[in-house]
Design a protein around this motif. Structure first.
Motif: not given
Lengths: 418, 146
Positions: A110-111, A141-143, A211, A214, A217-221, A299-300, B55, B122, B125
């Motif tokens: 993570s970042y 924060a999504h994990f 972190d 995306s 640009a996206s307001k609904s992430a 994506r790493g 998203s 992160m 997913f």
């Protein structure tokens, strides 16, 4: 400590109420809006100014100016296992009002820095980061294991002699009134991961500088939220305001990190000490020498071939096992439980086609004594076509993490080298 | 008041949402630029709905001949609304684990009524869930869920 526990309990009870409210909202069919209605909040108390908390003593072992110790121990609650921890000093930006916080999970998956509000001195009044619309920014924060909900605030972050000035960090479980309710759009992404069980926070030092690219640009992430007295609404967030990998904000040694841990024998270790070194190829102690560079994709990720199957893979010090699929290995308690230690091998291949063999050992979780904090264990990754090289991969290795876009003597990141 | 009305509206719109174990979800009602893109149809008596959410996450629903979603999957830079996707099985995922050594880095739930997996890191997913009792004849989750 008692005060901290009380605070934690208080926060948990508020969170339960918030989760209950979110569940009520979502119970009508699953989802609903991203808003959660909040009761009219009381004004936030303004903490009285207070002297800086006493600094923690310097570690006994002599470390380079660009390195901090890593310890793999039982964590703050005695439950941690295969969890590498480091300490960080955070300060109100531009001041000497600082606090050193121990037991931050060192996470190459993570970042950015995330601090548990219950570990923070209330006197450390970190300023809130605002969204483009001027509202206090909240973050979900999504994990993989769930979400961490809290405020985005600015802090000076000090690690060894390095300082990241006034960077956005997340305060998980922040006590600010506008962050009190977890928005449904956050609670609906999984379990409440908080700041990771047994830790005071997470130090994300992986391949990215911020972190959520995306989210620009996206307001609904469902990651960044504009928070008001009426609740928190998902919003876009500029990179400069996102929670930032502290390393990229250092004046020097800012292109990545090196993680070193000693080998772990069969049966595991009851304690393990290593180091987190800042910079890649910037100092005598962080040169890529005998290691191979594995360039990742955007994506790493790299690829791993195991028993004839090739899947997506990555190096994640925040994963407490090597997660991979092998239907031939018996399982118990959520982990692999071979009758005797297995020596296995896989081939890692970089995004540019460089490949190398990895030999690794998996022993049964049942053969690990209760006081062991580090062991070579694995677990089933199911059918997901993923090979997650968790902390056991780091045992006995020096692993380089070169941040995306950063230049190093071995070419630009993102890459792993080991 | 506005928020309350929004909640009521969400209820009326979402009353038929069900996802896993029910009918396909209506992601388009919430995602700003969502599009429905069926990628596979009638391979062995089921269809696949693929939706790319605003998203950036992609979700897939595997729907049998009776219109019931028997499997779902997701991938992308963020985790999508899993309560919407997993329906009544979301609470199983959201419940904390109870093993003495809790896994961290990959979720795996294997129950007789549902299997749910969640992995990645992160920014990248992926996950999936299915109802073993409702898989069409010949459907192999390992091969057929993408």
């Amino acid at each position: 400590m008692n005060a901290g526990q009380t605070t934690t309990r208080f926060w948990r009870s508020r969170l339960l109420i918030a989760l209950f409210a979110a569940a009520q909202l979502a119970g009508c069919g699953g989802g609903g809006s991203g808003d959660t209605t909040a009761a009219a909040p009381a004004p936030s108390p303004v903490p009285a100014p207070s002297p800086a908390p006493a600094p923690s003593p310097a570690p006994a072992a002599a470390l380079a100016a660009n390195a901090v110790p890593i310890v793999v121990d039982r964590g703050v609650d005695g439950t941690s296992f295969n969890s590498p921890y480091a300490s960080v000093t955070v300060c109100v930006p531009g001041t000497t009002t600082c606090q050193t916080i121990d037991h931050l999970l060192v996470d190459t998956g993570s970042y950015g820095l995330r601090l548990s509000a219950s570990a923070l001195d209330p006197a450390l009044a970190l300023p809130a980061v605002a969204t483009a619309g001027g509202a206090p920014a909240g973050e979900c924060a999504h994990f993989v294991d769930g979400y961490a909900w809290g405020a985005v605030r600015r802090a000076d972050v000090k690690l060894a002699s390095e300082t990241a000035s006034s960077i956005p960090v997340q305060v998980v479980g922040d006590q600010g009134a506008v962050y009190a309710n977890v928005p449904a759009a956050c609670a609906n992404t999984g379990a409440n991961f908080g700041s990771s069980l047994g830790a005071n926070g997470i130090l994300g030092v992986g391949l990215l500088a911020q972190d959520c690219p995306s989210c620009v640009a996206s307001k609904s992430a469902g990651v960044y939220f504009a928070c008001t007295a009426n609740g928190c609404t998902s919003t876009a967030m500029a990179l400069a305001s996102q929670v930032t990998n502290p390393v990229v904000a250092f004046a020097q040694d800012n292109n990545g990190v090196v993680m070193t841990l000693p080998p772990v024998p069969t049966g595991g270790s009851t304690t393990l000490s290593g180091s987190l070194i800042f910079g890649v190829g910037t100092q005598p102690n962080n040169q890529v020498t005998t290691q191979t560079v594995y360039q990742t994709d955007s994506r790493g990720d790299i690829r791993t071939t195991y028993k004839g199957t090739t899947v997506t893979s990555f190096l994640d010090s925040g994963s407490n096992a090597v997660f991979f699929a092998d239907p031939g290995i018996p399982q118990c308690s959520g982990f692999y439980c071979p009758p005797s230690p297995l020596v296995l091998s896989a081939v890692n291949t970089s995004a540019t086609g460089v490949s190398g063999n990895v030999s690794f050992t998996i022993e049964s979780i049942q053969s690990i004594a209760s006081d062991v904090t580090a062991a070579n264990v694995g677990a089933d990754a199911g059918i997901g076509q993923i090979f997650d090289w968790g902390l056991p991969f780091f045992f006995g290795r020096t692993v380089f993490v070169a941040i995306a876009g950063a230049s190093t003597p071995n070419g630009p990141g993102p890459y792993w080298a080991y | 008041m506005k928020a309350i009305m929004a909640a009521l509206l969400a209820c009326s719109v979402s009353a038929s949402w069900a996802a896993l174990g029910g009918h396909p979800a209506q992601f388009g009602a919430r995602a700003v630029r969502a599009q429905m893109q069926p990628v596979t149809t009638a391979v062995t008596g089921y269809t696949v709905n693929q939706t790319t959410l605003d998203s950036g996450a992609t979700v897939r629903e595997y729907v049998d001949a009776s219109g019931t979603v028997f499997a779902v999957s997701w991938s992308g830079p963020v985790v999508p609304d899993l309560r919407q996707l997993l329906g009544p099985y979301f609470d199983t995922l959201a419940a904390p684990g109870s093993n003495p050594h809790q896994r961290r880095g990959h979720r795996m739930i294997k129950q007789s009524d549902v299997v749910i997996e969640s992995g990645g890191h992160m920014g990248a997913f992926e996950g999936r869930g299915w109802i073993p009792a409702k898989l069409p004849a010949g459907f192999n989750p390992m091969k057929d869920i993408q």
